[in-house]
Design an enzyme around this catalytic site. Structure first.
Site, PDB file in Angstrom:
ATOM      1  CB  SER A  64      -0.771  -0.020   1.188  1.00 42.46           C
ATOM      2  OG  SER A  64      -1.708  -1.060   1.275  1.00 42.46           O
TER       3      SER A  64
HETATM    4  N1  SAH Z   1      -0.691  -5.111   3.960  1.00 46.35           N
HETATM    5  C1  SAH Z   1      -0.011  -5.308   2.758  1.00 46.35           C
HETATM    6  C2  SAH Z   1      -0.892  -4.984   1.412  1.00 46.35           C
HETATM    7  C3  SAH Z   1      -1.063  -6.237   0.664  1.00 46.35           C
HETATM    8  S1  SAH Z   1      -2.430  -6.253  -0.648  1.00 46.35           S
HETATM    9  C4  SAH Z   1       1.415  -4.714   2.732  1.00 46.35           C
HETATM   10  O1  SAH Z   1       1.672  -3.940   4.014  1.00 46.35           O
HETATM   11  O2  SAH Z   1       2.127  -4.959   1.684  1.00 46.35           O
HETATM   12  C5  SAH Z   1      -3.660  -6.987   0.174  1.00 46.35           C
HETATM   13  C6  SAH Z   1      -3.122  -8.512   0.329  1.00 46.35           C
HETATM   14  O3  SAH Z   1      -4.416  -9.185   0.686  1.00 46.35           O
HETATM   15  C7  SAH Z   1      -2.762  -9.395  -0.819  1.00 46.35           C
HETATM   16  O4  SAH Z   1      -1.488  -9.867  -0.702  1.00 46.35           O
HETATM   17  C8  SAH Z   1      -3.924 -10.468  -1.119  1.00 46.35           C
HETATM   18  O5  SAH Z   1      -3.170 -11.462  -1.653  1.00 46.35           O
HETATM   19  C9  SAH Z   1      -4.064 -10.540   0.387  1.00 46.35           C
HETATM   20  N2  SAH Z   1      -5.597 -11.341   0.298  1.00 46.35           N
HETATM   21  C10 SAH Z   1      -6.568 -11.052  -0.384  1.00 46.35           C
HETATM   22  N3  SAH Z   1      -7.642 -11.960   0.056  1.00 46.35           N
HETATM   23  C11 SAH Z   1      -7.285 -12.169   1.105  1.00 46.35           C
HETATM   24  C12 SAH Z   1      -7.762 -13.415   2.186  1.00 46.35           C
HETATM   25  N4  SAH Z   1      -9.110 -13.773   1.901  1.00 46.35           N
HETATM   26  N5  SAH Z   1      -7.049 -13.745   2.868  1.00 46.35           N
HETATM   27  C13 SAH Z   1      -5.928 -13.474   3.288  1.00 46.35           C
HETATM   28  N6  SAH Z   1      -5.246 -12.681   2.324  1.00 46.35           N
HETATM   29  C14 SAH Z   1      -6.034 -12.121   1.440  1.00 46.35           C
END
Ligand code: SAH
Length: 216
Positions: A64
């Site tokens: 993000s």
């Molecule tokens: N917090 C992260 C942002 C990641 S983007 C950072 O600091 O880098 C969102 C993430 O959510 C992605 O990696 C995606 O694979 C994950 N995601 C999507 N649906 C999900 C679910 N049902 N359970 C766990 N992770 C999920």
């Protein structure tokens, strides 16, 4: 002689992107200052680690934007004793920032290689209070709950009901909700089992997939 402005990229990011846009909580700013964002960005785009935007981390996912991480962290209004659940580990950056502010972070990711990468980075940075799980986080992490705070870093159609169940009374959940392409970052406070909403800003996150999310 005049003192020259800092060239430290973390400091510049904090001053321009975070303080400049109204992030005021010093504990949040200190936590962000203590985590090297470049350690969470793939090597081939590391020179862009401090850019004012989300960046690709592989598997169609993103780390993000720094401002979004700061805003979500500030909205959680954490205490040092808190146990916090994050859904969507991704690069691990948000979890690492939270780990500087609270007692324990529990983070769930559905893409195994991303989870493994985050685990490795936490080890390199000697972050010991982060627990990781490979699962569909849209249903939470039942046997570790209830949690003081929950943050969902992927876009949900609505607040996942099982996350509300796993949130303590008086707790806060921050989650982007809306359509698959456009959301509002929402903060909800749970009192007597009822959620009180506050809209924080418009945003665009990658979709939360799974049982209480979107279908892949
Ligand atoms: N917090 C992260 C942002 C990641 S983007 C950072 O600091 O880098 C969102 C993430 O959510 C992605 O990696 C995606 O694979 C994950 N995601 C999507 N649906 C999900 C679910 N049902 N359970 C766990 N992770 C999920």
């Amino acid at each position: 002689m005049a003192t020259s402005a800092t060239t430290d990229p973390t400091r510049l990011m904090i001053d321009e992107q975070l303080v400049g846009r109204g992030i005021r909580d010093q504990r949040v700013l200190d936590a962000i200052a203590a985590v090297p964002r470049n350690a969470f960005v793939p090597a081939e785009i590391r020179s862009r680690a401090f850019d004012d935007c989300a960046l690709p981390i592989g598997y169609g996912q993103t780390i993000s934007q720094p401002y979004m991480v700061a805003l979500m962290t500030e909205a959680l209004n954490t205490k040092a004793t808190d146990r916090v659940l994050e859904i969507g580990t991704g690069s691990g950056y948000q979890a690492a920032v939270l780990s500087k502010l609270v007692a324990e972070v529990f983070t769930v990711e559905r893409v195994k290689p991303l989870l493994d990468g985050a685990f490795e980075t936490f080890g390199k940075l000697n972050l010991k209070n982060i627990h990781l799980k490979h699962a569909d986080g849209s249903i939470g992490w039942g046997d570790q709950g209830p949690f003081d705070r929950i943050v969902v870093t992927a876009a949900a159609p609505d607040v996942p009901a099982m996350l509300v169940d796993q949130l303590k009374e008086g707790g806060i959940i921050v989650v982007p909700t809306g359509t698959r392409d456009r959301q509002q970052l929402m903060k909800f406070t749970k009192q007597k089992g009822v959620l009180t909403p506050t809209a924080l800003c418009d945003c665009r996150f990658v979709p939360l997939l799974g049982e209480a999310g979107w279908t892949a």
